[in-house]
Structures are given as C-alpha cells and as structure tokens.
Write an enzyme that holds these catalytic residues in place. Sequence first.
Site, short mmCIF file in Angstrom:
data_model
loop_
_atom_site.label_atom_id
_atom_site.label_comp_id
_atom_site.label_asym_id
_atom_site.label_seq_id
_atom_site.Cartn_x
_atom_site.Cartn_y
_atom_site.Cartn_z
N CYS A 131 0.84 -1.20 0.00
CA CYS A 131 0.00 0.00 0.00
C CYS A 131 0.87 1.25 0.00
CB CYS A 131 -0.92 -0.03 1.23
SG CYS A 131 -1.95 1.43 1.37
N CYS A 134 -0.46 4.11 2.12
CA CYS A 134 -0.24 3.92 3.56
C CYS A 134 1.22 4.18 3.95
CB CYS A 134 -0.56 2.49 3.97
SG CYS A 134 -2.12 1.89 3.37
N ASP A 135 2.14 3.68 3.16
CA ASP A 135 3.52 3.58 3.64
C ASP A 135 4.54 4.43 2.89
OD1 ASP A 135 2.69 1.81 5.59
OD2 ASP A 135 2.98 0.06 4.33
C1 LIG Z 1 0.93 -4.27 5.30
C2 LIG Z 1 -0.27 -3.37 5.23
C3 LIG Z 1 -0.19 -2.08 5.75
C4 LIG Z 1 -1.30 -1.24 5.72
N1 LIG Z 1 -1.19 -0.01 6.27
C5 LIG Z 1 -2.26 0.82 6.27
C6 LIG Z 1 -2.18 2.13 6.84
O1 LIG Z 1 -1.11 2.55 7.33
N2 LIG Z 1 -3.29 2.90 6.81
C7 LIG Z 1 -4.46 2.49 6.23
O2 LIG Z 1 -5.44 3.24 6.25
N3 LIG Z 1 -4.57 1.27 5.68
C8 LIG Z 1 -3.50 0.43 5.68
N4 LIG Z 1 -3.57 -0.80 5.08
C9 LIG Z 1 -4.84 -1.18 4.43
C10 LIG Z 1 -5.87 -1.61 5.48
O3 LIG Z 1 -5.27 -2.56 6.32
C11 LIG Z 1 -7.11 -2.19 4.80
O4 LIG Z 1 -7.66 -1.23 3.93
C12 LIG Z 1 -8.14 -2.58 5.84
O5 LIG Z 1 -7.58 -3.51 6.74
C13 LIG Z 1 -9.38 -3.19 5.19
O6 LIG Z 1 -10.23 -3.61 6.20
P1 LIG Z 1 -11.33 -4.73 5.98
O7 LIG Z 1 -11.96 -4.92 7.31
O8 LIG Z 1 -12.17 -4.38 4.82
O9 LIG Z 1 -10.54 -6.05 5.54
P2 LIG Z 1 -9.36 -6.85 6.23
O10 LIG Z 1 -8.54 -6.02 7.13
O11 LIG Z 1 -8.67 -7.55 5.10
O12 LIG Z 1 -10.11 -7.94 7.13
C14 LIG Z 1 -10.81 -9.00 6.56
C15 LIG Z 1 -11.25 -9.94 7.66
O13 LIG Z 1 -12.12 -10.93 7.10
C16 LIG Z 1 -11.75 -12.20 7.58
N5 LIG Z 1 -12.20 -13.22 6.64
C17 LIG Z 1 -11.79 -13.48 5.37
N6 LIG Z 1 -12.43 -14.55 4.85
C18 LIG Z 1 -13.29 -14.98 5.82
C19 LIG Z 1 -14.22 -16.05 5.92
N7 LIG Z 1 -14.42 -16.92 4.91
N8 LIG Z 1 -14.92 -16.18 7.06
C20 LIG Z 1 -14.76 -15.32 8.11
N9 LIG Z 1 -13.87 -14.29 8.07
C21 LIG Z 1 -13.15 -14.13 6.95
C22 LIG Z 1 -10.24 -12.11 7.73
O14 LIG Z 1 -9.76 -13.14 8.58
C23 LIG Z 1 -10.12 -10.71 8.35
O15 LIG Z 1 -10.35 -10.75 9.72
C24 LIG Z 1 -2.51 -1.67 5.11
C25 LIG Z 1 -2.58 -2.96 4.57
C26 LIG Z 1 -1.48 -3.81 4.62
C27 LIG Z 1 -1.57 -5.20 4.04
#
Ligand SMILES: Cc1cc2nc3c(=O)[nH]c(=O)nc-3n(C[C@H](O)[C@H](O)[C@H](O)COP(=O)(O)OP(=O)(O)OC[C@H]3O[C@@H](n4cnc5c(N)ncnc54)[C@H](O)[C@@H]3O)c2cc1C
Length: 307
Positions: A131, A134-135
């Site tokens: 990202c 983000c970084d």
């Molecule tokens: C290394 C890294 C650094 C980042 N740094 C930043 C930052 O500094 N600032 C920022 O704003 N964003 C950052 N991001 C992006 C941010 O993390 C994501 O945009 C955010 O986490 C998305 O949230 P979400 O809840 O939609 O999905 P996710 O965080 O991907 O969560 C998905 C969840 O669904 C669960 N899941 C998946 N499949 C299933 C299933 N079949 N059954 C039940 N549960 C399931 C997973 O286990 C997880 O708990 C970063 C991402 C990464 C990878």
Amino acid sequence: MRNVVIMGSGCAGNTAAIYAARANLKPLAISGKDAGGQLSLTTLVENFPGFPEGVDGPLLVQNMRKQAEHFGAEYVHGDVIDTDLSQRPFRLNVEGEWVETRTLIVATGASARWLGLESELQLIGKGVSSCATCDGFFYRGRKIMVIGGGDSAMEEANFLSRFGSEVTLVHRRDEFRASKIMLDRARHNPKIKFLTNTVVDEVHDAAKGIVTGVRLRNLQTAVVWEQEVDGFFLAIGHIPNTKVFKGQIETDPDGYILSKGGARTNIPGVFHAGDVQDRVYRQAITASGAGCMAAIEAERFLEAEGH
Ligand SMILES: Cc1cc2nc3c(=O)[nH]c(=O)nc-3n(C[C@H](O)[C@H](O)[C@H](O)COP(=O)(O)OP(=O)(O)OC[C@H]3O[C@@H](n4cnc5c(N)ncnc54)[C@H](O)[C@@H]3O)c2cc1C
C-alpha cells in the site's frame, strides 16, 4: 437465530460490530482465521484520524474489537466455509457448525498478492508493503522498489516518486498490462527506472527485521545481482475474499462485491463493508466508514421487518 452476523474482524467488521452492538442487536462477529485483518500485518499507522503520533496497527484493530465487545458484540474464531443465502434466515457454516441469521454483513476484505518468497513474507510491515498510500511517507529520500506491470504498479510508482530518491519498477516480462497513458506517465518520470524481464529471488534482510536490499535475476540472461532497497512495494493485485459466496452474491469479474447502493448487495439483508467491495481506496478509515454504513443499513432493514 441471530439478528446480525458479521464476517471478518478487520476495520470494517469491527466497526460494524461496534455500531450493531450499540444498536442493541447483539451481533456475532466471525473473526476469520486472520483475526484483526490486514492491519495486523503492519506496524505504525499514521493516517488513521485521532492519533497524532500514529498508532500500532494490531493495537488499533484490537481496540476496535474491545470496544465492540464492551457493548455486547460476541466474537467466534474461525472462517465461514460454506453459505446458503438462497433464503432467509441465511445460513453460514463456521468450521462445521451452522449459524442462522436475519442479516449478514460481509467484511471479509481483499488479500494483497505477495510474491510468496519466505524472506518477503517475513518482512511484511517492516519495509515490505502492498500500500503506497499507507507507507510511501516512511520512505522520504530512500530507495524504493515497486513490483508489477499493470496500472496500479504505474500509479504506485508515480505516487512513490514523490517520496523516494529513486523508484525502480521491476516487471517479469517486457510487455506491460498497464494502459498506454499510465505507462507513458511512469516512463517520463525521471525518478522511475524500469527493470524488465526481471524477478526478485530474495528480499534482504529477514534476520535484521528490516528491508536492506534484494537479489534480482534477469530471466533472459540468467544474470543475478544485488540492489540496495529500503521500501519494497508489491503492486500485483488483490484477491477479494468472496469465494465462499460464489454464485450467490453478485461480484465483478475479479470477485469484488458489486454494490447495489449504500452497503446493499443483490441479496436483501446481506450488506457489504470494506475492501471486499472497494477496489479503489483500500484504507483503514474507508473500511471503518463502510462498516458503520453496513451496520446502520442492517439495523434499518431489521426495523422495517419488525425485529
Ligand atoms: C501491510 C499493510 C499495511 C497497511 N497499512 C495501512 C495504513 O497505514 N493505513 C491504512 O489506512 N490502511 C493500511 N492498510 C490497508 C488496510 O489494512 C485495509 O484497507 C483494511 O484492513 C481493510 O479492512 P477490511 O476490514 O475491509 O478487511 P481486512 O482487514 O482484510 O479484514 C478481513 C477480515 O475478514 C476475515 N475473513 C476473510 N475470509 C473470511 C471467511 N471466509 N470467514 C470469516 N472471516 C473471513 C479475515 O480473517 C479478516 O479478519 C494496510 C494494509 C497492509 C496489508
């Protein structure tokens, strides 16, 4: 029978859980195997509002979960492995046990594609990132490498050139999937250097816990060399976690949920939240905002049905 089941415990799922719990709906959140979602993979988060000094990513999502539990949300560990959304109540198989619910919030995220190198995976959040938004800021005046050949790789390379002293774009072929306009923009950027027909064999230095360089290999000449790098950015796509609903919730060809407005999916009573539907912004704050929207929609849906 549950009023609301939330799939996922990242920013979107946890925020939906906070809102649904405070609406007195006693939500059940299925945390998924990767509890805490993608923010658990990183260290310092500097762009989530409310934390002037930044906040540790895993701590931020843990606190969201604690906040949801404080208001009565219940969490179970594990993945949903099968679903029946053809009729209500919806049925979800959580690692062998079926759960029934009147509404469902899908917050399963989209997993970044990594190269899969052991050294790379060990350094995620420690110089390896998926990202740029983000970084990128962490790499002011430093050497940056971007992997990929599509539009998002060009976009990330251009964005990162605002920060880095140099940006090397590595692509395994000499042809690009990127559109001509995006490719030209990157090619005309004096800070971006292209390395084509090249792959990364190792990211250094897992032992030190920080990215210091990479070992590269030219696929045509087999020449191998080392290059110093501080920030290593993957731009080879994301995989939305929607396999378990295939053929039920409408998605685009890449598997992202198609929104029917607000947080609605094609199935009344099933709502989307976060990166599982968002291929554009992919941020913690947008995912949290989407979790809030989904919970409010679920609450109004239940209200309209007299629950
Ligand atoms: C290394 C890294 C650094 C980042 N740094 C930043 C930052 O500094 N600032 C920022 O704003 N964003 C950052 N991001 C992006 C941010 O993390 C994501 O945009 C955010 O986490 C998305 O949230 P979400 O809840 O939609 O999905 P996710 O965080 O991907 O969560 C998905 C969840 O669904 C669960 N899941 C998946 N499949 C299933 C299933 N079949 N059954 C039940 N549960 C399931 C997973 O286990 C997880 O708990 C970063 C991402 C990464 C990878």
